[in-house]
Design a protein around this motif. Structure first.
Motif, PDB file in Angstrom:
ATOM      1  N   GLU A  73      -0.526   7.838  -5.491  1.00 27.42           N
ATOM      2  CA  GLU A  73      -0.327   6.718  -4.586  1.00 27.42           C
ATOM      3  C   GLU A  73       0.129   7.196  -3.205  1.00 27.42           C
ATOM      4  O   GLU A  73       0.660   8.301  -3.057  1.00 27.42           O
ATOM      5  N   ASP A  74      -0.040   6.319  -2.221  1.00 30.92           N
ATOM      6  CA  ASP A  74       0.594   6.540  -0.923  1.00 30.92           C
ATOM      7  C   ASP A  74       2.078   6.211  -1.065  1.00 30.92           C
ATOM      8  O   ASP A  74       2.447   5.183  -1.642  1.00 30.92           O
ATOM      9  N   ALA A  75       2.933   7.076  -0.558  1.00 23.58           N
ATOM     10  CA  ALA A  75       4.365   6.858  -0.730  1.00 23.58           C
ATOM     11  C   ALA A  75       5.149   7.465   0.423  1.00 23.58           C
ATOM     12  O   ALA A  75       4.733   8.459   1.035  1.00 23.58           O
ATOM     13  N   ASP A  76       6.302   6.848   0.702  1.00 21.28           N
ATOM     14  CA  ASP A  76       7.283   7.399   1.628  1.00 21.28           C
ATOM     15  C   ASP A  76       8.450   7.920   0.801  1.00 21.28           C
ATOM     16  O   ASP A  76       9.128   7.151   0.105  1.00 21.28           O
ATOM     17  N   SER A  99       8.883  -2.941   0.054  1.00 18.84           N
ATOM     18  CA  SER A  99       7.916  -2.305  -0.837  1.00 18.84           C
ATOM     19  C   SER A  99       8.610  -1.977  -2.150  1.00 18.84           C
ATOM     20  O   SER A  99       9.831  -2.036  -2.257  1.00 18.84           O
ATOM     21  N   GLY A 116       0.776  -1.234   0.000  1.00 19.09           N
ATOM     22  CA  GLY A 116       0.000   0.000   0.000  1.00 19.09           C
ATOM     23  C   GLY A 116       0.802   1.276   0.000  1.00 19.09           C
ATOM     24  O   GLY A 116       0.251   2.334  -0.283  1.00 19.09           O
ATOM     25  N   ARG A 117       2.106   1.232   0.313  1.00 20.23           N
ATOM     26  CA  ARG A 117       2.928   2.432   0.302  1.00 20.23           C
ATOM     27  C   ARG A 117       4.171   2.186  -0.539  1.00 20.23           C
ATOM     28  O   ARG A 117       4.911   1.239  -0.303  1.00 20.23           O
ATOM     29  N   ARG A 118       4.384   3.052  -1.499  1.00 20.94           N
ATOM     30  CA  ARG A 118       5.568   2.929  -2.338  1.00 20.94           C
ATOM     31  C   ARG A 118       6.755   3.607  -1.640  1.00 20.94           C
ATOM     32  O   ARG A 118       6.590   4.616  -0.961  1.00 20.94           O
ATOM     33  N   ARG A 175      -0.436  12.593  -0.669  1.00 18.35           N
ATOM     34  CA  ARG A 175      -0.404  11.271  -0.039  1.00 18.35           C
ATOM     35  C   ARG A 175       1.028  10.783   0.210  1.00 18.35           C
ATOM     36  O   ARG A 175       1.231   9.655   0.628  1.00 18.35           O
ATOM     37  N   TRP A 176       1.995  11.640  -0.012  1.00 17.85           N
ATOM     38  CA  TRP A 176       3.389  11.287   0.252  1.00 17.85           C
ATOM     39  C   TRP A 176       3.826  11.834   1.620  1.00 17.85           C
ATOM     40  O   TRP A 176       3.442  12.938   2.013  1.00 17.85           O
ATOM     41  N   ARG A 177       4.635  11.047   2.317  1.00 12.92           N
ATOM     42  CA  ARG A 177       5.274  11.497   3.548  1.00 12.92           C
ATOM     43  C   ARG A 177       6.767  11.670   3.284  1.00 12.92           C
ATOM     44  O   ARG A 177       7.355  10.921   2.506  1.00 12.92           O
TER      45      ARG A 177
END
Length: 375
Positions: free
Chosen positions: A75-78, A42, A13-15, A144-146
């Motif tokens: 997308e959700d991403a770090d 991931s 769920g997180r790139r 949606r990125w941290r």
């Protein structure tokens, strides 16, 4: 970027998006990318200021930041800032280091004396107005990125302009995690009201992460040929700024003495091919000074794992590359960084993590190499 080159959505769920100066050839930055990617669970995207392919040097294919945002912005991403002196690399420095080395003298001659011209040229090259371009604020990225900062350095933070410091602090304040690699950067950011963690440089884990791969690399190619030619060696690297005649004379004398004392050879290598890193001419001029007085080899390979194998197989390392010291130290090889002053990033890092000094300053009244290297 076409849909054919876009990676599938990550299963968890997180790139994971790794961002750093691995869009140009520097041993430390390319190694940091490998360390950051090792064991990741991931999908990984490598991002720099420019789209580059450094697979030939054991690096990765990087996307330019704008292309990564276009491809993965929904997308959700770090978004992880990976190591190195990212907090103080200016736009001018970053833009120059991305150029072909042959073009740099002309670029410097055109822009170096005019701050406005430097800034305008750098912005045109990088496509961003950020003063410290390898630092990206969360607000400049998709919602949606941290953002994260992993063991980054900034020993010259207090020397930045007020505008540059404010830009960096604004980005750090919005980060989900913040880790720095040396006490100087730690104290500067604490003084500015932040609470970073102190973390060792990720390359300190090189032996644990890649020992088997590095050993395999050492059994082939240039490293195998070096083993056949030299019974043992001191691995030596010098930054281009150490290339004046007096310094090379002194280094050569010390190397010959150390090599004779250990009945071994000398293996020269470059830790960075990008502008303002290492220079082949400096290496050759040092080799010329060593002449036929010691068994000598020059590692031509730019590959990260070849350099790691050279360091892991050495009986000592001497050089100006901090990551040369970190990798040698990781394999238990006696190592010293050559530094001009206590303010150098290598001095600040080694002073942070070692109970005894692990760098070697070089005033004229001291030997160039310490006893464990020279005798």
């Amino acid at each position: 970027m076409t849909s054919a080159t876009r990676q599938a959505a990550p299963a968890n769920g997180r790139r994971l998006i790794l961002f750093g100066a691995f869009d140009r050839h520097n041993f430390g930055d390319l190694l940091l990318a490998r360390c950051a990617a090792a064991g990741a669970r991931s999908e990984i995207v490598f991002v720099g200021l420019a789209a580059r392919d450094l697979h030939a040097a054991d690096g990765f294919r990087t996307l330019a930041l704008a292309d990564a945002i276009a491809a993965y912005g929904n997308e959700d991403a770090d978004f992880v800032h990976v190591g190195g002196e990212l907090l103080t690399t200016t736009a001018w420095e970053a833009a120059v280091m991305l150029q072909p080395p042959a073009d740099v003298p002309r670029i410097v001659a055109l822009h170096d004396r005019n701050a406005d011209a430097r800034a305008a040229w750098a912005q045109s090259v990088l496509g961003t107005a950020r003063r410290i371009p390898y630092v990206v604020a969360r607000e400049a990225l998709p919602a949606r990125w941290r953002t994260h900062f992993r063991a980054v350095g900034g020993v010259a933070f207090d020397a930045l302009t007020a505008a540059e410091r404010n830009e960096v602090l604004g980005a750090l304040q919005g980060a989900t995690t913040l880790g720095v690699r040396d006490s100087t950067t730690l104290n500067a950011l604490r003084h500015a009201g932040l609470a970073p963690d102190l973390q060792p440089d990720p390359a300190a884990a090189t032996s644990g992460l890649f020992r088997t791969t590095i050993r395999q690399r050492g059994r082939g190619g240039e490293i195998a040929a070096l083993h056949a030619r030299l019974r043992s060696w001191i691995a030596v690297q010098l930054g281009a700024e150490w290339g004046d005649d007096a310094t090379l004379d002194r280094v050569a004398r010390s190397l010959l003495s150390a090599s004779d004392a250990r009945d071994g050879g000398i293996a020269l290598f470059r830790a960075g091919l990008a502008p303002w890193h290492d220079d082949r001419d400096t290496l050759q001029r040092l080799a010329d000074r060593l002449g036929a007085n010691a068994p000598l080899a020059i590692l031509e390979s730019p590959r990260v794992l070849d350099i790691c194998a050279l360091l892991a197989g050495a009986h000592a390392y001497v050089g100006t590359s901090l990551h040369g010291w970190i990798v040698a130290n990781a394999f238990g090889v006696p190592a010293r960084c050559l530094v001009r002053s206590a303010a150098d990033k290598a001095a600040r890092y080694t002073d942070t993590w070692c109970k005894v000094p692990r760098q070697w300053r070089t005033p004229d009244d001291e030997p160039l190499f310490p006893p464990e290297i020279s005798g």
